[in-house]
Every structure is written in C-alpha cells, then in structure tokens.
Design a protein around this motif. Structure first.
Motif, PDB file in Angstrom:
ATOM      1  N   GLU A  77       0.820  -1.230   0.000  1.00 17.13           N
ATOM      2  CA  GLU A  77       0.000   0.000   0.000  1.00 17.13           C
ATOM      3  C   GLU A  77       0.848   1.272   0.000  1.00 17.13           C
ATOM      4  OE1 GLU A  77      -3.334   0.183  -0.362  1.00 17.13           O
ATOM      5  OE2 GLU A  77      -3.378  -2.000  -0.497  1.00 17.13           O
ATOM      6  N   SER A  78       1.820   1.346   0.914  1.00 15.18           N
ATOM      7  CA  SER A  78       2.612   2.573   1.060  1.00 15.18           C
ATOM      8  C   SER A  78       3.856   2.590   0.177  1.00 15.18           C
ATOM      9  CB  SER A  78       3.047   2.741   2.516  1.00 15.18           C
ATOM     10  OG  SER A  78       3.995   1.732   2.862  1.00 15.18           O
ATOM     11  N   LYS A  79       4.239   1.422  -0.348  1.00 12.73           N
ATOM     12  CA  LYS A  79       5.462   1.264  -1.150  1.00 12.73           C
ATOM     13  C   LYS A  79       6.728   1.480  -0.331  1.00 12.73           C
ATOM     14  CE  LYS A  79       3.083   0.786  -5.010  1.00 12.73           C
ATOM     15  NZ  LYS A  79       2.388  -0.448  -5.092  1.00 12.73           N
ATOM     16  N   LYS A  80       6.629   1.465   0.992  1.00 12.64           N
ATOM     17  CA  LYS A  80       7.810   1.593   1.852  1.00 12.64           C
ATOM     18  C   LYS A  80       8.565   0.273   1.871  1.00 12.64           C
ATOM     19  CE  LYS A  80       6.001   5.036   5.024  1.00 12.64           C
ATOM     20  NZ  LYS A  80       5.579   5.321   6.402  1.00 12.64           N
ATOM     21  N   THR A  81       9.892   0.362   1.822  1.00 12.81           N
ATOM     22  CA  THR A  81      10.749  -0.818   1.876  1.00 12.81           C
ATOM     23  C   THR A  81      11.307  -0.966   3.288  1.00 12.81           C
ATOM     24  OG1 THR A  81      11.345  -0.601  -0.447  1.00 12.81           O
ATOM     25  CG2 THR A  81      12.816  -1.910   0.932  1.00 12.81           C
ATOM     26  N   PHE A  82      11.169  -2.161   3.820  1.00 11.64           N
ATOM     27  CA  PHE A  82      11.643  -2.474   5.165  1.00 11.64           C
ATOM     28  C   PHE A  82      12.778  -3.487   5.073  1.00 11.64           C
ATOM     29  CE2 PHE A  82       7.375  -0.982   5.634  1.00 11.64           C
ATOM     30  CZ  PHE A  82       7.350  -0.286   6.831  1.00 11.64           C
ATOM     31  N   ASP A  83      13.887  -3.223   5.753  1.00 14.90           N
ATOM     32  CA  ASP A  83      14.992  -4.171   5.871  1.00 14.90           C
ATOM     33  C   ASP A  83      14.791  -4.929   7.170  1.00 14.90           C
ATOM     34  OD1 ASP A  83      16.406  -3.277   3.554  1.00 14.90           O
ATOM     35  OD2 ASP A  83      17.073  -1.536   4.703  1.00 14.90           O
ATOM     36  N   GLY A  84      14.967  -6.247   7.126  1.00 15.55           N
ATOM     37  CA  GLY A  84      14.758  -6.963   8.361  1.00 15.55           C
ATOM     38  C   GLY A  84      15.041  -8.438   8.297  1.00 15.55           C
ATOM     39  N   VAL A  85      14.413  -9.144   9.226  1.00 19.65           N
ATOM     40  CA  VAL A  85      14.629 -10.579   9.378  1.00 19.65           C
ATOM     41  C   VAL A  85      13.307 -11.318   9.239  1.00 19.65           C
ATOM     42  CG1 VAL A  85      16.654 -10.288  10.849  1.00 19.65           C
ATOM     43  CG2 VAL A  85      14.397 -10.453  11.893  1.00 19.65           C
ATOM     44  N   LEU A  86      13.414 -12.550   8.798  1.00 14.99           N
ATOM     45  CA  LEU A  86      12.277 -13.436   8.664  1.00 14.99           C
ATOM     46  C   LEU A  86      12.684 -14.747   9.314  1.00 14.99           C
ATOM     47  CD1 LEU A  86      10.197 -14.055   5.501  1.00 14.99           C
ATOM     48  CD2 LEU A  86      11.283 -15.981   6.609  1.00 14.99           C
ATOM     49  N   VAL A  93       5.479 -17.909  10.027  1.00 10.82           N
ATOM     50  CA  VAL A  93       6.564 -17.029   9.578  1.00 10.82           C
ATOM     51  C   VAL A  93       6.427 -15.735  10.354  1.00 10.82           C
ATOM     52  CG1 VAL A  93       7.273 -15.502   7.685  1.00 10.82           C
ATOM     53  CG2 VAL A  93       6.933 -17.902   7.251  1.00 10.82           C
ATOM     54  N   ARG A  94       7.517 -15.294  10.939  1.00 11.42           N
ATOM     55  CA  ARG A  94       7.555 -14.006  11.639  1.00 11.42           C
ATOM     56  C   ARG A  94       8.539 -13.103  10.907  1.00 11.42           C
ATOM     57  NH1 ARG A  94       5.121 -14.488  16.602  1.00 11.42           N
ATOM     58  NH2 ARG A  94       4.854 -16.634  17.322  1.00 11.42           N
ATOM     59  N   MET A  95       8.077 -11.885  10.592  1.00 13.55           N
ATOM     60  CA  MET A  95       8.930 -10.903   9.937  1.00 13.55           C
ATOM     61  C   MET A  95       9.004  -9.656  10.800  1.00 13.55           C
ATOM     62  SD  MET A  95       7.664 -11.184   6.015  1.00 13.55           S
ATOM     63  CE  MET A  95       6.220 -12.230   6.073  1.00 13.55           C
ATOM     64  N   ARG A  96      10.190  -9.113  10.896  1.00 12.74           N
ATOM     65  CA  ARG A  96      10.389  -7.848  11.609  1.00 12.74           C
ATOM     66  C   ARG A  96      11.304  -7.013  10.743  1.00 12.74           C
ATOM     67  NH1 ARG A  96       9.317  -4.245  15.255  1.00 12.74           N
ATOM     68  NH2 ARG A  96      10.995  -3.335  16.457  1.00 12.74           N
ATOM     69  N   GLY A  97      10.814  -5.811  10.363  1.00  9.13           N
ATOM     70  CA  GLY A  97      11.605  -4.949   9.503  1.00  9.13           C
ATOM     71  C   GLY A  97      11.466  -3.495   9.875  1.00  9.13           C
ATOM     72  N   CYS A  98      12.490  -2.723   9.500  1.00 12.23           N
ATOM     73  CA  CYS A  98      12.493  -1.289   9.783  1.00 12.23           C
ATOM     74  C   CYS A  98      12.851  -0.522   8.509  1.00 12.23           C
ATOM     75  CB  CYS A  98      13.520  -0.951  10.856  1.00 12.23           C
ATOM     76  SG  CYS A  98      13.194  -1.758  12.453  1.00 12.23           S
ATOM     77  N   THR A  99      12.282   0.665   8.389  1.00 16.10           N
ATOM     78  CA  THR A  99      12.641   1.570   7.311  1.00 16.10           C
ATOM     79  C   THR A  99      13.269   2.797   7.963  1.00 16.10           C
ATOM     80  OG1 THR A  99      11.867   2.740   5.350  1.00 16.10           O
ATOM     81  CG2 THR A  99      10.327   2.620   7.173  1.00 16.10           C
ATOM     82  N   MET A 100      14.366   3.237   7.422  1.00 18.14           N
ATOM     83  CA  MET A 100      15.134   4.354   7.981  1.00 18.14           C
ATOM     84  C   MET A 100      15.515   4.098   9.440  1.00 18.14           C
ATOM     85  SD  MET A 100      13.286   7.632   6.173  1.00 18.14           S
ATOM     86  CE  MET A 100      11.754   7.402   7.053  1.00 18.14           C
ATOM     87  N   LYS A 101      15.533   2.849   9.852  1.00 19.99           N
ATOM     88  CA  LYS A 101      15.923   2.421  11.206  1.00 19.99           C
ATOM     89  C   LYS A 101      15.076   3.017  12.316  1.00 19.99           C
ATOM     90  CE  LYS A 101      20.597   1.431   9.821  1.00 19.99           C
ATOM     91  NZ  LYS A 101      22.008   1.555  10.092  1.00 19.99           N
ATOM     92  N   ILE A 102      13.932   3.642  11.960  1.00 20.22           N
ATOM     93  CA  ILE A 102      13.089   4.221  13.010  1.00 20.22           C
ATOM     94  C   ILE A 102      11.648   3.730  12.955  1.00 20.22           C
ATOM     95  CG2 ILE A 102      14.475   6.291  13.399  1.00 20.22           C
ATOM     96  CD1 ILE A 102      12.530   7.784  11.544  1.00 20.22           C
TER      97      ILE A 102
END
Length: 113
Positions: A77-86, A93-102
């Motif tokens: 929806e927002s087109k934001k990219t999150f870096d993280g772990v799966l 499946v659990r995913m945790r990600g952050c964008t701009m580290k905040i």
C-alpha cells in the motif's frame, strides 16, 4: 540386479532433495487475510502476493537458511521498503523490519500449504 539399484538411485535423490527443502517455501496467509507465496528466486527466496489487490506483485526477497533469513519486504500500500529478518517456526513465519531504522513493523503469517 544392478539395473534395479540404479533405478532406485534417482528416487532416493529426489526424496532427499524434497526433505531438504527450506521450510520457508510455501503458501502463507497474511495478517490481512490475503495469501502470499514464498519460493526460490535469483536473490534467494522471494515473496509474491497471490491474492488481493496486489496479486502477482513481488513484495520481498530474503537470503538465509534453516529458518532464519535477512532481506527486504515492500509494504504494497505505502510502497515503503523495510529491511529486516524473517524466521520460520513450524507453520508460522515471523517478519520484523524497519525503514530508515526508526519505523519498524512486525508480521506473523500462517502456512496454508
């Protein structure tokens, strides 16, 4: 008798390849009720939406093994990219990600197949 042993060898190889399949591969139900497929791709493993408004759209890629991966996922929806772990544990499946580290998000998906 030797030809019988040779004929059984490919079947044993295929069986070992199937059992070695990474547990992340499959069809998953997302938190919002749509489905996504995780499968092998050039980058390692890719997530493609299967149903919903974003069906057919690739939304992530990860690398890793044994149920622990790192990579990126795009919120459709927002087109934001999150870096993280799966991580994969059983049928979850659990995913945790952050964008701009905040700005961070967590997702939990359940296996359908």
């Amino acid at each position: 008798m030797h030809w019988l042993a040779l004929a059984a060898a490919p079947a044993a190889l295929v069986a070992s390849m199937v059992s070695a399949q990474e547990p992340v591969i499959g069809t998953w139900k997302t938190q919002v009720g749509t489905t996504a497929v995780i499968d092998r791709c050039v980058e390692g493993y890719c997530i493609t939406m299967k149903t919903g408004d974003h069906a057919g759209q690739r939304i992530g890629s990860f690398q890793g093994r044994n149920g622990s991966f790192v990579g990126t996922i795009v919120e459709p929806e927002s087109k934001k990219t999150f870096d993280g772990v799966l991580t994969v544990a059983g049928d979850t499946v659990r995913m945790r990600g952050c964008t701009m580290k905040i700005v961070c998000r967590s997702l939990i998906w359940k296996r359908l197949q």
